[in-house]
Structures are given as structure tokens and as C-alpha cells.
Design a protein around this motif. Structure first.
Motif, PDB file in Angstrom:
ATOM      1  N   ASN A  20      35.302  37.192  41.888  1.00  0.00           N
ATOM      2  CA  ASN A  20      36.216  37.997  40.821  1.00  0.00           C
ATOM      3  C   ASN A  20      37.131  38.934  41.815  1.00  0.00           C
ATOM      4  N   ASP A  62      33.937  42.688  42.097  1.00  0.00           N
ATOM      5  CA  ASP A  62      34.033  43.623  40.733  1.00  0.00           C
ATOM      6  C   ASP A  62      33.519  42.940  39.629  1.00  0.00           C
ATOM      7  N   GLU A  63      32.827  43.899  39.124  1.00  0.00           N
ATOM      8  CA  GLU A  63      31.805  43.848  38.233  1.00  0.00           C
ATOM      9  C   GLU A  63      32.294  43.277  36.675  1.00  0.00           C
ATOM     10  N   ASN A  64      33.368  43.744  36.445  1.00  0.00           N
ATOM     11  CA  ASN A  64      33.900  43.481  35.179  1.00  0.00           C
ATOM     12  C   ASN A  64      35.107  42.432  35.341  1.00  0.00           C
ATOM     13  N   SER A  65      35.086  41.649  36.254  1.00  0.00           N
ATOM     14  CA  SER A  65      35.941  40.623  36.584  1.00  0.00           C
ATOM     15  C   SER A  65      37.339  40.423  35.653  1.00  0.00           C
ATOM     16  N   LYS A 115      38.753  43.006  33.853  1.00  0.00           N
ATOM     17  CA  LYS A 115      38.908  44.105  33.051  1.00  0.00           C
ATOM     18  C   LYS A 115      38.744  45.446  33.571  1.00  0.00           C
ATOM     19  N   SER A 116      39.480  46.413  33.174  1.00  0.00           N
ATOM     20  CA  SER A 116      39.545  47.783  33.934  1.00  0.00           C
ATOM     21  C   SER A 116      38.355  48.315  33.311  1.00  0.00           C
ATOM     22  N   GLY A 117      37.910  49.358  34.052  1.00  0.00           N
ATOM     23  CA  GLY A 117      36.495  50.197  33.632  1.00  0.00           C
ATOM     24  C   GLY A 117      36.246  50.960  34.528  1.00  0.00           C
ATOM     25  N   ASP A 148      33.454  49.962  38.212  1.00  0.00           N
ATOM     26  CA  ASP A 148      33.134  48.448  38.016  1.00  0.00           C
ATOM     27  C   ASP A 148      33.508  47.727  39.457  1.00  0.00           C
ATOM     28  N   LYS A 149      34.023  48.668  40.365  1.00  0.00           N
ATOM     29  CA  LYS A 149      34.239  48.103  41.816  1.00  0.00           C
ATOM     30  C   LYS A 149      32.903  48.464  42.556  1.00  0.00           C
ATOM     31  N   ASP A 189      35.490  53.567  40.985  1.00  0.00           N
ATOM     32  CA  ASP A 189      36.716  53.092  40.056  1.00  0.00           C
ATOM     33  C   ASP A 189      37.789  52.126  40.943  1.00  0.00           C
TER      34      ASP A 189
END
Length: 104
Positions: free
Chosen positions: A10, A45-48, A50-52, A55-56, A77
Motif C-alpha cells: 500500500n 499505510d494502514e488505510n491503503s 484513504k486519508s486518516g 494511518d502511516k 499522520d
């Protein structure tokens, strides 16, 4: 000290970014270089895409001579903040572990 850099599927990192990370890690862990054989850095990147928030991910694993491997993970972030947080954690951990060895 050998440094290995990895990313998950990701996260795409440029060659310049990886070189910067390698140089920074070498600089920050320099005082432990006689004790560490390998340092491995994992970015994700945990959210692949998507922003959040937070998540890094950056995980740093070190393999000290004659000791068990140690690893820390930091979420943030941005990738830079995740890396810097993980470096701070691994330095604190190494200060503790290697400091105990030096006191014996």
C-alpha cells in the motif's frame, strides 16, 4: 551495520526517500553501530490510500550482537513523523539494553 528498507503493497517510496531514511537511521544509531549487525525498517499505510489520522506505520527492528532482536512500531499522520517516532523509540530501547550491558 547493514540497513534493509521494506514497504508494504500500500506504500510506494521513491529511491531518494529510501536513501534519506537510510542515511538518517545510520546517523541516529551511529553510537550503537558496534553493537548492531542489522537494522530493518518497514513502512506501511494502514488505510491503503484513504486519508486518516495515524494511518502511516513505521517499524524498526534491530539485531544486536549476542542479543535477541528488538523491534518498535510508531503510527503517525505522515511517513516522516512515523519514522522519526520509531527512531526515537528504538534509540530509547537501545539506550536501556546496551546501557545495562555496559554497566555489567
Amino acid at each position: 551495520m547493514e540497513i534493509r528498507l521494506n514497504t508494504d503493497s500500500n506504500f510506494t517510496a521513491s529511491e531518494a526517500f529510501l536513501e534519506k531514511v537510510s542515511a538518517e537511521l545510520t546517523k541516529k544509531l551511529n553510537r550503537f553501530s558496534e553493537y548492531i549487525t542489522t537494522a530493518e525498517v518497514f513502512f506501511g499505510d494502514e488505510n491503503s490510500g484513504k486519508s486518516g489520522t495515524h494511518d502511516k506505520r513505521c517499524t524498526i527492528e534491530v539485531r544486536p550482537r549476542n542479543l535477541n532482536p528488538e523491534a518498535v512500531t510508531h503510527f503517525a499522520d505522515t511517513v516522516d513523523h512515523a519514522f522519526n517516532g520509531a527512531v526515537d523509540k528504538i534509540r530509547n530501547l537501545l539506550d536501556s539494553r546496551i546501557g545495562k550491558l555496559q554497566n555489567k
